[in-house]
Design a protein around this motif. Structure first.
Motif, short mmCIF file in Angstrom:
data_model
loop_
_atom_site.label_atom_id
_atom_site.label_comp_id
_atom_site.label_asym_id
_atom_site.label_seq_id
_atom_site.Cartn_x
_atom_site.Cartn_y
_atom_site.Cartn_z
N MET A 1 46.99 36.45 44.83
CA MET A 1 46.29 36.72 43.44
C MET A 1 45.21 35.75 42.93
O MET A 1 45.35 34.59 42.89
N TYR A 2 44.10 36.55 42.22
CA TYR A 2 43.07 35.48 41.61
C TYR A 2 43.71 35.01 40.27
O TYR A 2 44.32 35.51 39.50
N LYS A 3 43.11 33.90 39.93
CA LYS A 3 43.57 33.31 38.64
C LYS A 3 42.19 32.89 37.81
O LYS A 3 41.37 32.20 38.47
N ILE A 4 42.03 33.61 36.67
CA ILE A 4 40.86 33.33 35.74
C ILE A 4 41.44 32.11 34.74
O ILE A 4 42.54 32.65 34.01
N VAL A 5 40.82 31.34 34.86
CA VAL A 5 40.86 30.18 33.67
C VAL A 5 39.99 30.24 32.41
O VAL A 5 38.76 30.18 32.97
N GLY A 6 40.20 30.48 31.50
CA GLY A 6 39.37 30.81 30.31
C GLY A 6 39.98 31.84 29.42
O GLY A 6 40.27 32.79 29.76
N PHE A 7 39.70 31.60 27.96
CA PHE A 7 40.21 32.54 26.87
C PHE A 7 39.48 33.56 27.04
O PHE A 7 38.29 33.92 27.28
N PRO A 8 40.01 34.94 27.20
CA PRO A 8 39.46 36.09 27.50
C PRO A 8 38.30 36.71 26.58
O PRO A 8 37.36 37.08 26.99
N ARG A 9 38.44 35.87 25.32
CA ARG A 9 37.16 36.56 24.38
C ARG A 9 35.96 35.79 24.60
O ARG A 9 35.36 35.05 23.62
N THR A 10 35.70 35.36 25.94
CA THR A 10 34.52 34.67 26.46
C THR A 10 33.96 35.34 27.63
O THR A 10 34.02 36.71 27.86
#
Length: 201
Positions: A1-10
């Motif tokens: 599974m991929y992991k995105i690091v970062g607040f979604p409203r960006t």
């Protein structure tokens, strides 16, 4: 599974949107820009960051390009003229549309108040307006930036339209560019991404 690091409203929204289009599972660590979590992965402190196994990839355009190439979807093959044109439109979205929005943002709430230049936002609005005229010429008969094929260029440009709304930049209320942005917002993957963004708000 991929992991995105970062607040979604960006710019993380771009990566989420593409992964929804691809139908690939992913998780989101809603870390804020410049947080210790982000700086441990990206010295600039900028988001998003993609973690793919042991690999760490930074910059939303690089991440989207990597994912599209890896899965062979929403992009044209490297070394083709279509890919060159796709990359050109992607770069236009970053340089012209995002450039105006990002400069306005930096002079609104990102830079320290004593170095902000509020008057530059008028220039940003003008540049964005001119960019939309260029976009109309680029998309032509559409329906997407690359004709019948939806690509990551549409994701980058489409994300800028949402950013513009949040920044209170003017967008067309009718015409080809209006129709283009509407088509992007109507895509099921976009709507699924937005639902997750709203949940994280």
């Amino acid at each position: 599974m991929y992991k995105i690091v970062g607040f979604p409203r960006t710019r993380a929204m771009r990566v989420m949107w593409l992964l929804e289009e691809l139908g690939e599972p992913y998780e989101v660590d809603p870390a804020l820009p410049q947080s210790d979590t982000v700086k441990a992965l990206n010295p600039s402190g900028k988001v998003p960051v993609l973690v793919d196994g042991d690999a760490v990839i930074t910059d939303s355009v690089a991440i989207c390009t990597y994912l599209a190439d890896k899965h062979g979807r929403f992009t044209f093959p490297a070394g083709t003229l279509d890919r060159a044109r796709q990359d050109s439109i992607t770069q236009f979205g970053v340089d012209v549309l995002e450039g105006a929005l990002w400069t306005a943002a930096k002079n609104t709430f990102i830079h320290p108040e004593d170095v902000r230049v509020p008057a530059v936002k008028d220039v940003c609005r003008l540049e964005f307006e001119q960019g939309l005229k260029t976009l109309e010429a680029l998309i032509g008969d559409g329906p997407y930036a690359m004709g019948e094929t939806f690509t990551i260029a549409d994701i980058i440009v489409g994300h800028c339209s949402g950013w513009a709304l949040a920044a209170k930049f003017d967008l067309p209320k009718e015409g080809p560019v209006y129709d283009y942005f509407k088509r992007l917002r109507e895509r099921p993957a976009f709507q699924a991404m937005m639902a997750k963004v709203m949940e994280a708000a």
